[in-house]
Enzyme design. Structure first.
Site, PDB file in Angstrom:
ATOM      1  N   HIS A  20       0.918  -1.231  -0.165  1.00 40.58           N
ATOM      2  CA  HIS A  20       0.074  -0.004  -0.180  1.00 40.58           C
ATOM      3  C   HIS A  20       0.921   1.225   0.041  1.00 40.58           C
ATOM      4  CE1 HIS A  20      -3.950  -1.659   0.196  1.00 40.58           C
ATOM      5  NE2 HIS A  20      -3.393  -2.910   0.670  1.00 40.58           N
ATOM      6  N   GLY A 106      -7.890 -14.167  -7.742  1.00 39.45           N
ATOM      7  CA  GLY A 106      -8.406 -13.725  -6.450  1.00 39.45           C
ATOM      8  C   GLY A 106      -7.518 -14.107  -5.330  1.00 39.45           C
ATOM      9  N   LEU A 109      -1.870 -12.912  -5.741  1.00 35.83           N
ATOM     10  CA  LEU A 109      -0.773 -13.075  -6.612  1.00 35.83           C
ATOM     11  C   LEU A 109      -0.826 -12.277  -7.793  1.00 35.83           C
ATOM     12  CD1 LEU A 109      -0.223 -16.648  -5.792  1.00 35.83           C
ATOM     13  CD2 LEU A 109       1.171 -14.948  -4.797  1.00 35.83           C
ATOM     14  N   SER A 110      -1.703 -11.532  -8.136  1.00 36.64           N
ATOM     15  CA  SER A 110      -1.814 -10.599  -9.139  1.00 36.64           C
ATOM     16  C   SER A 110      -2.237 -11.166 -10.618  1.00 36.64           C
ATOM     17  CB  SER A 110      -0.467  -9.691  -9.587  1.00 36.64           C
ATOM     18  OG  SER A 110      -0.402  -8.803  -8.459  1.00 36.64           O
ATOM     19  N   ASP A 157       1.660  -4.121  -9.589  1.00 35.83           N
ATOM     20  CA  ASP A 157       1.647  -5.519  -9.846  1.00 35.83           C
ATOM     21  C   ASP A 157       1.910  -5.611 -11.405  1.00 35.83           C
ATOM     22  OD1 ASP A 157       0.233  -5.603  -7.572  1.00 35.83           O
ATOM     23  OD2 ASP A 157      -1.856  -5.566  -8.492  1.00 35.83           O
TER      24      ASP A 157
HETATM   25  C1  GLA Z   1      -2.892  -4.432  -4.999  1.00 35.87           C
HETATM   26  C2  GLA Z   1      -2.836  -3.377  -5.804  1.00 35.87           C
HETATM   27  C3  GLA Z   1      -1.567  -2.874  -5.895  1.00 35.87           C
HETATM   28  C4  GLA Z   1      -0.988  -2.288  -4.656  1.00 35.87           C
HETATM   29  C5  GLA Z   1      -1.007  -3.554  -3.601  1.00 35.87           C
HETATM   30  C6  GLA Z   1      -0.778  -3.251  -2.171  1.00 35.87           C
HETATM   31  O1  GLA Z   1      -2.092  -5.616  -5.363  1.00 35.87           O
HETATM   32  O2  GLA Z   1      -3.099  -3.945  -7.200  1.00 35.87           O
HETATM   33  O3  GLA Z   1      -1.515  -1.720  -6.833  1.00 35.87           O
HETATM   34  O4  GLA Z   1      -1.401  -1.222  -4.218  1.00 35.87           O
HETATM   35  O5  GLA Z   1      -2.445  -4.357  -3.719  1.00 35.87           O
HETATM   36  O6  GLA Z   1       0.579  -2.928  -2.041  1.00 35.87           O
END
Ligand code: GLA
Length: 346
Positions: A20, A106, A109-110, A157
């Site tokens: 964050h 979800g 792990l992006s 991400d």
């Molecule tokens: C998610 C968001 C990122 C980042 C993180 C927290 O993964 O996509 O942009 O803000 O949360 O670090």
């Protein structure tokens, strides 16, 4: 020659520390993992996109330029990417797209960034476009999250997916734009992730609230981002904004402390920093859940020297640093830094 068939792969990511902080012009230390999303694109001549998500056995069809929102669904990513690439003046051709992923949706792990980046790379290769550098491409992908999916996420991400390096984490400075590879030498130590069992979606969780709170803190302090914050300013903020801001301030410092610890090979210190990050995300940023806490505890019981919630929060996977010889809990998967997104065929 303009290709008529392309394919691209984009990895998911683990964020070692620096959570964050991206949308606060701060610091983060992610790395790309092996799992990700593969997209293949076959030019069809017209202006039509037909997309198939192989894992979901679902399809979508639409005309380029006629993308309609598709809230809460994988189609929002495909429609958003074609619309946003075109809006940025990049070439998008009618195509049949096939999408296949190895990173759970979800999971924290992006999977979303992996999908956006793989789509963008496959489509840009099909359009024979010049290479778009990471920051502008990450911004295009992130517009898909913001405008088409409803999650006000930052660029962490997408940049991790685009810029990943084997055996290295990336120290990203979201103010200067500088990305520095940091060798991740773990020896007999291992990084693992463990599912908390709670799926998370940034558009529906408290993520957007946290982002609003940070913006409000800046407004009250008269600064343009929390990167300009110093500890003395915290007492000018009402609760809970003071706590949110303190997390960001201290988390930035932990990123550089982690880079230092890694450079000395001091993995116990890295573990302490992961724990401190978790405590801060739980108590100051307030985005943990009972299931996440139980997952952190399972990792610690199994010998993790540090464990923390990762990504947007409110669920998803937990990261653990296992000491040599410690046996990770059942279901944990080892994560190692792999290469970034790439075009596979063109
Ligand atoms: C998610 C968001 C990122 C980042 C993180 C927290 O993964 O996509 O942009 O803000 O949360 O670090």
């Amino acid at each position: 020659m303009v290709p008529d068939h392309t394919a691209a792969f984009a990895p998911g990511r683990v964020n070692l520390i620096g959570e964050h902080t991206d949308y606060n012009e701060g610091l983060a230390l992610p790395f790309a993992i092996d799992a990700g999303v593969r997209v293949s694109a076959l030019a069809t001549g017209g202006q039509r996109i037909s997309a198939r998500a192989l894992d979901l056995d679902a399809t979508d069809e639409y005309q380029l330029g006629g993308e309609a929102p598709s809230p809460g669904d994988w189609r929002a990513f495909v429609r958003g990417i074609t619309a946003e690439l075109a809006a940025a003046g990049l070439p998008v051709r009618g195509a049949e797209l096939e999408i296949e992923g190895t990173v759970e949706r979800g999971s924290g792990l992006s999977s979303s960034a992996a999908l956006e980046v793989a789509l963008a790379l496959a489509l840009l290769a099909l359009g024979d476009a010049d290479v778009v550098p990471p920051w502008p491409l990450a911004r295009i992908c992130s517009r898909v999250e913001n405008e088409w999916v409803g999650a006000q996420t930052g660029l962490l991400d997408q940049l991790a997916s685009l810029c990943g390096r084997e055996n290295a984490a990336l120290r990203i400075d979201f103010r200067s734009g500088v990305i520095t590879p940091v060798p991740l030498v773990l020896g007999d130590w291992r990084l693992v992730t463990l599912d908390s069992g709670v799926g998370h979606a940034n558009a529906q969780s408290g993520y957007n609230d946290r982002r609003r709170e940070c913006a409000r803190a800046c407004e009250l302090l008269g600064i343009s981002s929390l990167r300009d914050l110093d500890a003395a300013m915290l007492e000018r903020l009402p609760a809970p904004l003071d706590a949110r801001a303190r997390h960001v301030l201290e988390e930035n410092a932990r990123v550089d402390a982690a880079v230092e610890a890694l450079s000395r090979g001091d993995l116990p210190e890295l573990g302490r920093l992961l724990d401190a990050s978790h405590t801060s995300l739980r108590d100051l940023y307030e985005l943990s859940t009972p299931e996440v806490e139980a997952t952190v505890q399972r990792l610690r019981d199994a010998g993790a020297v540090g464990a923390r919630i990762m990504g947007g929060g409110f669920g998803g996977h937990v990261l653990g640093l296992m000491a040599p010889g410690a046996v990770p809990p059942a279901g944990a998967r080892e994560v190692t830094p792999g290469p970034g997104a790439r075009v596979l065929e063109r």
